[in-house]
Scaffold this motif. Structure first.
Motif, PDB file in Angstrom:
ATOM      1  N   THR B 294       0.823  -1.205   0.000  1.00  0.00           N
ATOM      2  CA  THR B 294       0.000   0.000   0.000  1.00  0.00           C
ATOM      3  C   THR B 294       0.856   1.254   0.000  1.00  0.00           C
ATOM      4  O   THR B 294       0.479   2.265  -0.578  1.00  0.00           O
ATOM      5  CB  THR B 294      -0.914   0.034   1.233  1.00  0.00           C
ATOM      6  OG1 THR B 294      -0.130  -0.196   2.396  1.00  0.00           O
ATOM      7  CG2 THR B 294      -1.973  -1.029   1.150  1.00  0.00           C
ATOM      8  N   VAL B 365      -9.637  -0.022   0.902  1.00  0.00           N
ATOM      9  CA  VAL B 365      -8.748  -0.495  -0.150  1.00  0.00           C
ATOM     10  C   VAL B 365      -9.445  -1.511  -1.048  1.00  0.00           C
ATOM     11  O   VAL B 365      -9.372  -1.441  -2.265  1.00  0.00           O
ATOM     12  CB  VAL B 365      -7.476  -1.099   0.490  1.00  0.00           C
ATOM     13  CG1 VAL B 365      -6.604  -1.722  -0.539  1.00  0.00           C
ATOM     14  CG2 VAL B 365      -6.726  -0.032   1.215  1.00  0.00           C
ATOM     15  N   TRP B 371      -7.767   1.315  -6.645  1.00  0.00           N
ATOM     16  CA  TRP B 371      -6.913   0.195  -6.257  1.00  0.00           C
ATOM     17  C   TRP B 371      -7.078  -0.970  -7.217  1.00  0.00           C
ATOM     18  O   TRP B 371      -6.120  -1.635  -7.591  1.00  0.00           O
ATOM     19  CB  TRP B 371      -7.249  -0.246  -4.832  1.00  0.00           C
ATOM     20  CG  TRP B 371      -6.458  -1.396  -4.334  1.00  0.00           C
ATOM     21  CD1 TRP B 371      -6.849  -2.692  -4.322  1.00  0.00           C
ATOM     22  CD2 TRP B 371      -5.140  -1.372  -3.796  1.00  0.00           C
ATOM     23  NE1 TRP B 371      -5.856  -3.486  -3.792  1.00  0.00           N
ATOM     24  CE2 TRP B 371      -4.806  -2.691  -3.463  1.00  0.00           C
ATOM     25  CE3 TRP B 371      -4.218  -0.372  -3.554  1.00  0.00           C
ATOM     26  CZ2 TRP B 371      -3.588  -3.027  -2.889  1.00  0.00           C
ATOM     27  CZ3 TRP B 371      -3.008  -0.706  -2.991  1.00  0.00           C
ATOM     28  CH2 TRP B 371      -2.703  -2.032  -2.674  1.00  0.00           C
ATOM     29  N   TYR B 429      -4.233  -8.437  -7.254  1.00  0.00           N
ATOM     30  CA  TYR B 429      -5.411  -8.245  -6.408  1.00  0.00           C
ATOM     31  C   TYR B 429      -5.767  -9.526  -5.670  1.00  0.00           C
ATOM     32  O   TYR B 429      -6.105  -9.514  -4.485  1.00  0.00           O
ATOM     33  CB  TYR B 429      -6.570  -7.783  -7.288  1.00  0.00           C
ATOM     34  CG  TYR B 429      -7.787  -7.321  -6.545  1.00  0.00           C
ATOM     35  CD1 TYR B 429      -9.012  -7.934  -6.732  1.00  0.00           C
ATOM     36  CD2 TYR B 429      -7.717  -6.267  -5.647  1.00  0.00           C
ATOM     37  CE1 TYR B 429     -10.131  -7.506  -6.060  1.00  0.00           C
ATOM     38  CE2 TYR B 429      -8.829  -5.838  -4.965  1.00  0.00           C
ATOM     39  CZ  TYR B 429     -10.034  -6.466  -5.179  1.00  0.00           C
ATOM     40  OH  TYR B 429     -11.146  -6.056  -4.501  1.00  0.00           O
TER      41      TYR B 429
END
Lengths: 188, 545, 161
Positions: B294, B365, B371, B429
Motif C-alpha cells: 500500500t 482499499v 486500487w 489483487y
C-alpha cells in the motif's frame, strides 16, 4: 590534529604555505567563523539520512518513524528517495563484494560534508558470517552495536551523530586533510 | 499406524501409488516405515554412471512425470559423501499427495542432463548448482554473471582495485533495425522499491516490456557451507538470522528435524504454544507485506495505520522474551521459557484490536476503484504456477488448494476449525485478498488455542544431548522436514555425522518464486512490473543464503 | 474457501460518496484528536534484555569469575579473551569486543558460577574515537552499576521480574 600543528612548526621557510593549511584545519576544528557555525547547527537540527541494506537491522531503522514511544525524540524521515539531497549514509546488513560498487556510487553522489553510520555487527565488523566490514570502503563516524540494537541505543546513536554534525567534524574530511599534507623532510 | 505429535498417516490413494512404484522399480525403491511419524516418503534409486546415461535419465524422469503424475519439482541438492556425489531430486504428486525423493549417483563428468523441458522450475535450481558446486548442465548455456561473490575478511592494508569497477557482462544481442526504439533499462539494487534485493534489466519500449533479466546474489553469506563446520548447539542461533521477515519458522524447523532424528517427543503445552507463535509470525509477515504494497502504490494513510498494528505484535514478543527479533526460545523438546502471568489475556485483547482495525483499513482499499485498476495486472494460470514450483499464498491465489497445514497437520491443527482462502485469476489483487483473509483465519486459530490451553510443563529438563546421539541409529539417514511459512514451503534436508553435519540444504521459497517473474511481466508496462515484484513477497536474505 | 463474489466488483456510486466523506473525517480524527498510540495503555514496563555484558559481583565486592574458560570456548564469534595468573582465581584481564558480539547469551547459560550476564542498557553506541574493547574495570565496575560497586545476583533477579 596535533600531528599537523607540530609539522607546521618545523622550519621558517614553509610557514606561508602551512598557514593556508592551518586555516583550513582551524575552520574544521575549533576556531570557526560565525557563519559556518550557524550553517552546521542548522544542518544538525534536521538530518537527511539515506538507508542502505536489507536485513534484520533495516526493520529496526524503519520503526524509528512510526508510532512508538521512543520515536518522540526523533523527527527525521528515514526513507528518502533522492540520494542527491542526503547527507548521511546509514548502512545495515551484510556487505558483499558484489554490492560494493553500488554503495560507492551512492556515496559519491551525496552532498558534502558526508557522514556515515554503521548499525549492527554485520556491517561494523563482519564477524558473524565472515564477510566484509563497511570500514574498508567508507570512513565511519558512529558505530551502533547490537543484534539487532534496541530503540534506546539507536536514538542515543543519532544524538551522538547530531552533536558531531553541529560541530562540523566528519572523519572523511579529516582523512582528506591528512592525505594532502606534505611529507616530512629529512634533516640536512 | 503410529501417531506421534498428532501427525496423520498416509491415505489410501497414496498406498496404491506406493505399490505401483514398488511393482515397477523393484528393490531399488524403498519406502520408509511409518516409524514415529517420520518422513512419509523416501526412495533411493541409485543410478551408476553409464556411457549413454542421457537417454536413460530422460526416459526415467519422463516416465515419472507422465505415467505417475509427479507434476511438481520442488528441490535439487548435491551431496558429497567421501568421494561420491549424489544428487537429490524432490517431487510431489498433488492428487494423491505423495512425495518422492530420487537419489542419483554421479561420476566426475563435467555435464549433467538437464530437465528444463519437463519442469520449468529446474532452470533456476540447476543454475544454483552450477554456481555453488561447478556442475554444468548439457541443455543450457553457461551463466555469464557470477552471482555469488562473498568476500572473506582480509587485512586492511591490501589494496582492492577490482571493487571500484562495475561488473561488465554482455546483455543479449539487441534486436534488428525495425526495433530500434527498444532499449535496456535498469532498476538498480539500492533504489527505493527494491531495497537491495535484486537488479532488474528490462528490454522495453515506452509502452511494453519485452524481456527481463534478473541478477541476484547481493546478500550472499555462504550459509550452507558455514553450517558444516559448526557444532550442533550453535546452529539454531544462526537459523534465526536466515530470514528477515520473521525469526520463528527457521529455528522451529531445525529443532523438529533434530527431534525426528533423536526420537524425542514434545510436551502438550509446548505444542500449543508453538502453534500460537507460528500464527503470530504469519500475521506479522502478512501485515508487513500489506504495508509495503500500500505504501508503494500511494495509499500512505493505510500503510501508516498498518505500522501501528505491527507494533502490537512486537509488544507481545517483548513481554515474553525481551526482544522483538532473533529471540531464541525453541529447544529440543519444547520451549525454553514458560508464558508469563497475564500474557494470554493480553494476547487475546491485542488480537481483537487487530481484527477491528483491519476491517476499517481494508474497507478503504478493497472494492476501491483506483486500487482495482492499479492491481488488475500480471495474471498467472494454475498450470504454469505448478510448473514453476510456486507454493503458499501465491499458488492459492491461482486457485489450487494446497496447504501444508491441512495435508500434513502437526500438533493440534486437525482439531482446530479454520478455512483456507482461494483466489481466481492470480493477479496482484488476488494475492492481496488471500493474505488479508489469512490474517483473519490465523486470529481464529489463536482464539481457539488460547481458550483451551493444556496444563503441564513446557520442556524436559533431563535431556542430555550426548546420550541421545549415542543411542541414535548408526546408519546416518537423511532427514527432511517441511513447514508452511508465510510465503511458501520451507524445507530442510540434512544428514548428521557424529556431532556435526555432513550435508545441509535449505529449500527457500523466495528463490523459486523469483524465476517465474520474467514470465509474469512480458506484455505489460514497466510500472506494473515493479509492483508485481513486490507482490510476489520475496525476501532478500532467504533468497541468497 | 472461495471468497465472496462481491469483492471482485467495485462499490456502487452512492457508497463511494459515503466513503469519501467518511475518509475525510477519519483523517481529521486520526491526526488531530486521538493519539497515534492506541494500545497499550501507559505504564506498562517493557523488559528489554540482551543489550550489554556485565560481570557479576559477590557480596563482598569481588568478581565471581574463576577463569574456567567455558564461555570463551562456546562463543560462536570469539569475542571474549581471558588471561590469569593461575587457575581458580579471579582473572587479570578480561577483554570483550562489543562490535563482534552476537548477543546470543550462550556464555550466560554455560557459566557454572553465574558470573556473567546480559542486561539492558541504553548507551552502547559511540563514535569511532572510542576504544571498542571493553576491559575488566568497565565490565564489572562502571558508574551505572551501583555507582562503581558492581551488580550482584540478587539485584539482577529483581530487575528481571
Amino acid at each position: 590534529m596535533s600531528k599537523s600543528s607540530k609539522k607546521s612548526n618545523s622550519s621558517s621557510m614553509e610557514k606561508n604555505e602551512d598557514l593556508s593549511q592551518l586555516e583550513g584545519i582551524a575552520q574544521v576544528a575549533n576556531g570557526r567563523s560565525l557563519f559556518s557555525k550557524i550553517k552546521s547547527w542548522s544542518r544538525s537540527q534536521l538530518l537527511a539520512p539515506f538507508t542502505v541494506g536489507a536485513g534484520c537491522c533495516a526493520r529496526e531503522i524503519m520503526r524509528l518513524e512510526g508510532p512508538n514511544p521512543q520515536s518522540h525524540f526523533i523527527r527525521e524521515r528515514f526513507n528518502h528517495e533522492r540520494v542527491e539531497y542526503c547527507d548521511i549514509l546509514i548502512v545495515s546488513g551484510v556487505i558483499n563484494e558484489k554490492l560494493s560498487p553500488y554503495i560507492l556510487r551512492v556515496y559519491e553522489k551525496m552532498m558534502e560534508p558526508k557522514y556515515c553510520v554503521a548499525v549492527g555487527t554485520c556491517s561494523a565488523t563482519g564477524a558473524i558470517f565472515d564477510t566484509m566490514a563497511i570500514d574498508e570502503l567508507i570512513p565511519v563516524d558512529v558505530y551502533i552495536p547490537g543484534c539487532p540494537p534496541s530503540m534506546d541505543a539507536l536514538v542515543g546513536g543519532i544524538e551522538i551523530l547530531r552533536s558531531k554534525v553541529a560541530k562540523g567534524e566528519s572523519r572523511a574530511e579529516l582523512l582528506k586533510l591528512q592525505a594532502n599534507q606534505p611529507p616530512e623532510e629529512a634533516s640536512l | 499406524m503410529n501417531n506421534i505429535n498428532g501427525l496423520n498417516t498416509q491415505s489410501n490413494q497414496s498406498n496404491l501409488l506406493r505399490d505401483a512404484l514398488y511393482r515397477r522399480f523393484g528393490t531399488e525403491f524403498k519406502s520408509s516405515h511409518i516409524d514415529r511419524g517420520a518422513i512419509e516418503w523416501r526412495s533411493t534409486l541409485f543410478y551408476p554412471w553409464k556411457d549413454n546415461l542421457k537417454d536413460e535419465f530422460e526416459s526415467f524422469f519422463n516416465e515419472l512425470k507422465i505415467d505417475f503424475n509427479f507434476h511438481m519439482l520442488v528441490d535439487i541438492s548435491l551431496e558429497k559423501k567421501g568421494h561420491e556425489k549424489i544428487l537429490h531430486y524432490g517431487l510431489i504428486n498433488l492428487e494423491n499427495y505423495f512425495r518422492l525423493l530420487v537419489s542419483v549417483k554421479i561420476n566426475d563428468g563435467p555435464f549433467i542432463p538437464g530437465l528444463k523441458h519437463l519442469w520449468k522450475s529446474a532452470e533456476g535450481l540447476e543454475k544454483e548448482l552450477e554456481e555453488r558446486h561447478g556442475l554444468r548442465v548439457s541443455n543450457g548455456s553457461p551463466s555469464q554473471q557470477r552471482s555469488l561473490l562473498k568476500k572473506i575478511k582480509k587485512e586492511k592494508s591490501e589494496k582492492r582495485e577490482g571493487i571500484r569497477k562495475l561488473p561488465e557482462y554482455q546483455l543479449p544481442i539487441t534486436p534488428n533495425q525495425h526495433d530500434l526504439q527498444k532499449k535496456w533499462y535498469q532498476a538498480g539494487p539500492i533504489s527505493q522499491p527494491l531495497k537491495g534485493r535484486a537488479r532488474l534489466d528490462f528490454l522495453a519500449d515506452t509502452e511494453k516490456v519485452y524481456d527481463c533479466q534478473i541478477e541476484t546474489g547481493f546478500c550472499h553469506r555462504g550459509f550452507e557451507k558455514m553450517m558444516l563446520n559448526k557444532p550442533i548447539s550453535e546452529v539454531s542461533f544462526f537459523m534465526e538470522r536466515l530470514c528477515t521477515r520473521d525469526s520463528v519458522f527457521a529455528p522451529l524447523i531445525w529443532n523438529e528435524a533434530l527431534e525426528q532424528r533423536l526420537q524425542v517427543s514434545v510436551t502438550e503445552k509446548a505444542q500449543a504454544i508453538r502453534m500460537v507463535w507460528m500464527e503470530m509470525a504469519r500475521i506479522e509477515g502478512h501485515l508487513s507485506y500489506l504495508q509495503e504494497l500500500t505504501g508503494e502504490l500511494g495509499f500512505l494513510i493505510e500503510s501508516s495505520a498498518l505500522t501501528e498494528l505491527i507494533e502490537q505484535v512486537y509488544h507481545l514478543y517483548n513481554l515474553h522474551s525481551g526482544k522483538n527479533q532473533n529471540f531464541s526460545i525453541f529447544t529440543v523438546g519444547g520451549m525454553k521459557k514458560d508464558l508469563p502471568m497475564g500474557w494470554a489475556t493480553e494476547c487475546l485483547e491485542v488480537v481483537k484490536y487487530i481484527y477491528k482495525e483491519l476491517e476499517s483499513i481494508q474497507s478503504k482499499v478493497i472494492r476501491n476503484k483506483s486500487w482495482m485498476i492499479l492491481t488488475a495486472a500480471n495474471p498467472m494460470s494454475a498450470t504454469s504456477a505448478l510448473e514453476f514450483g510456486l507454493t503458499g499464498p501465491n499458488l492459492r491465489a491461482c486457485g489450487v488448494n494446497y496447504d501444508l497445514r491441512k495435508r500434513r497437520p502437526r500438533y493440534y491443527y486437525s482439531d482446530v476449525d479454520f478455512q483456507v482462502p482461494l483466489g481466481i485469476d492470480g493477479t496482484t489483487y488476488d494475492r492481496f485478498l488471500v493474505r488479508v483473509e489469512e490474517i483473519k483465519q490465523s486470529i481464529k486459530i489463536i482464539n481457539q488455542v488460547l481458550d483451551h490451553l493444556p496444563a503441564g510443563k513446557v520442556n524436559d529438563p533431563d535431556i542430555d544431548m550426548e546420550e541421545l546421539f549415542k543411542k541414535a541409529s548408526d546408519t546416518e539417514p537423511l532427514t527432511y522436514n517441511m513447514i508452511e511459512s508465510t510465503e511458501g514451503e520451507l524445507g530442510i534436508l540434512m544428514r548428521t555425522k557424529g556431532k556435526g553435519l555432513s550435508h545441509f540444504h535449505i529449500r527457500s521459497p523466495s528463490y523459486v518464486h523469483l524465476h517465474c517473474f520474467s514470465n509474469l511481466v512480458k506484455g505489460d508496462s514497466v510500472a506494473n512490473a515493479l509492483s508485481a515484484f513486490l507482490s510476489l513477497g520475496i525476501d532478500a536474505w532467504e533468497m541468497d543464503r | 474457501m472461495i471468497l465472496d463474489r462481491e469483492i471482485y466488483f467495485p462499490f456502487p456510486f452512492h457508497k463511494r460518496v459515503y466513503l469519501f466523506i467518511k475518509k475525510f473525517f477519519y483523517i481529521l480524527v486520526r491526526f488531530l484528536g486521538r493519539p497515534t498510540w492506541g494500545r497499550p495503555k501507559a505504564g506498562v514496563k517493557l523488559n528489554i534484555e540482551k543489550q550489554d555484558l556485565v560481570l557479576l559481583v559477590d557480596e563482598e565486592g569481588k568478581l565471581r569469575c574463576k577463569t574456567c574458560r567455558s564461555c570463551v570456548e562456546i562463543c560462536p564469534t570469539q569475542c571474549l579473551e581471558l588471561s590469569s595468573r593461575a587457575e581458580k582465581e579471579t582473572p587479570q584481564s578480561f577483554n570483550f569486543k562489543p562490535l563482534d558480539c552476537m548477543y546470543c547469551s550462550l556464555c550466560e547459560e554455560v557459566c557454572p558460577e553465574s558470573a556473567i550476564a546480559m542486561i539492558s542498557s541504553s548507551n552502547t553506541s559511540g563514535s569511532y574515537d572510542q576504544t571498542w574493547i571493553r576491559d575488566l574495570n568497565y565490565l564489572g565496575f562502571r558508574e551505572e552499576l551501583n555507582e562503581g560497586k558492581g551488580l550482584s545476583l540478587e539485584e539482577l533477579k529483581e530487575l528481571r521480574k
